[in-house]
Design an enzyme around this catalytic site. Structure first.
Site, PDB file in Angstrom:
ATOM      1  N   ASN A   7      -7.132  10.483  -0.306  1.00 21.51           N
ATOM      2  CA  ASN A   7      -8.015  10.031  -1.579  1.00 21.51           C
ATOM      3  C   ASN A   7      -8.949   9.207  -1.338  1.00 21.51           C
ATOM      4  O   ASN A   7      -8.847   7.866  -0.854  1.00 21.51           O
ATOM      5  CB  ASN A   7      -7.088   9.700  -2.542  1.00 21.51           C
ATOM      6  N   GLU A  54       2.949   6.917  -7.578  1.00 20.49           N
ATOM      7  CA  GLU A  54       2.066   5.994  -6.946  1.00 20.49           C
ATOM      8  C   GLU A  54       2.408   4.687  -7.675  1.00 20.49           C
ATOM      9  O   GLU A  54       1.578   4.529  -8.791  1.00 20.49           O
ATOM     10  CB  GLU A  54       0.893   6.329  -6.882  1.00 20.49           C
ATOM     11  N   SER A  68      -0.362   2.345  -0.315  1.00 23.77           N
ATOM     12  CA  SER A  68      -0.293   1.568   0.775  1.00 23.77           C
ATOM     13  C   SER A  68       0.354   2.226   1.929  1.00 23.77           C
ATOM     14  O   SER A  68       1.096   1.390   2.816  1.00 23.77           O
ATOM     15  CB  SER A  68       0.349   0.025   0.619  1.00 23.77           C
TER      16      SER A  68
HETATM   17  P1  PGA Z   1      -3.865   3.303  -0.874  1.00 25.57           P
HETATM   18  O1  PGA Z   1      -4.233   4.064  -2.139  1.00 25.57           O
HETATM   19  O2  PGA Z   1      -3.173   4.014   0.211  1.00 25.57           O
HETATM   20  O3  PGA Z   1      -5.225   2.718  -0.439  1.00 25.57           O
HETATM   21  O4  PGA Z   1      -3.140   2.248  -1.301  1.00 25.57           O
HETATM   22  C1  PGA Z   1      -3.512   4.990  -2.582  1.00 25.57           C
HETATM   23  C2  PGA Z   1      -4.118   5.771  -3.823  1.00 25.57           C
HETATM   24  O5  PGA Z   1      -4.696   5.271  -4.608  1.00 25.57           O
HETATM   25  O6  PGA Z   1      -3.741   7.015  -3.945  1.00 25.57           O
END
Ligand code: PGA
Length: 248
Positions: free
Chosen positions: A9, A163, A208
């Site tokens: 994403n 998430e 993350s």
């Molecule tokens: P991140 O974002 O891997 O930067 O934590 C994940 C997401 O929001 O899909």
């Protein structure tokens, strides 16, 4: 057997110059090769689809409107994503829920719009930090799953992305016990509602995910891949995550 999925994403990041990198991503040659989907901002979709035309990388949108067309300035219809070369669309990301006050019912309607356009809906759910610390965390996540997932969901047209909001972009991840407990709960709920289809639906972890922690997270039986933000922007970060998935 559920095919694993590495979804990236890009959020509101990305330039045309970054697209050449996408063509270098590979799932590997094994039968275990993960599916790879990158979701760039809408204006880059067509170029991204061109850049990945002959390779394994698929392209997805980051959001779609509930309607197929009409007077909705600034919005994008699912069919438009499809026409631009997308095979999937993220719906209900926590940043959309926060920035645009999207409700479970709207997210469900967006997923239905995705199905109508022959796109896979990647439906995002996840708790706030306060909810994680409270006694009802799993019930809250279960209610999001229930409210955001249409009755017409199948293993082909739907991917669930768990998430935790507090783990997104923070470098913090839940404990493995928390990830396993949450994903097992989601699997139980999906199977109770959809039967064998629910057993086959992919459940991604997001928040993350990095090259350094991916292999550990992918050990969990009901983690079928990841939705990756920051670490999906460069192939040098995303490829090791795909490799960890292929090895899982
Ligand atoms: P991140 O974002 O891997 O930067 O934590 C994940 C997401 O929001 O899909």
């Amino acid at each position: 057997m559920r095919r694993t999925l590495a979804a990236g994403n890009w959020k509101m990041n990305g330039t045309p110059e970054m697209l050449a990198d996408l063509a270098t991503l590979t799932g590997g040659a094994s039968d275990n090769a993960p599916q790879i989907i990158i979701c760039p901002p809408a204006p880059l979709l067509t170029r991204a689809a061109d850049a990945t035309e002959n390779g394994p990388v698929e392209i997805g949108g980051q959001d779609c409107h509930t309607n197929a067309k009409g007077a909705h300035t600034g919005d994008v219809a699912a069919t438009m994503l499809k026409n631009a070369g997308a095979s999937a669309v993220i719906v209900g990301h926590s940043e959309r829920r926060a920035d645009h006050a999207e409700t479970n019912a709207q997210v469900r309607a967006k997923a239905e719009a995705a199905y109508a356009a022959d796109l896979t809906a990647i439906i995002c759910i996840g708790e706030s930090e306060e909810e994680r610390l409270g006694p009802d965390c799993l019930d809250i996540i279960a209610a999001q799953l229930d409210g955001s997932t249409p009755d017409g969901a199948t293993a082909d047209n739907t991917v669930i992305a768990y998430e935790p909001i507090w783990a997104i972009g923070t470098g913090r991840v839940p404990t493995m016990e928390q990830i396993i407990e949450t994903h097992d709960m989601l699997r139980t709920k999906l199977t109770a509602r959809f039967g064998d289809t629910g057993a086959q639906m992919r459940i991604l972890y997001g928040g993350s995910v990095k090259p350094t922690n991916a292999a550990e997270i992918f050990k969990a039986e009901n983690v079928d891949g990841a939705l990756v933000g920051g670490a999906s922007l460069k192939a040098s970060d995303f490829q090791p995550i795909i490799d960890a998935l292929a090895a899982s």
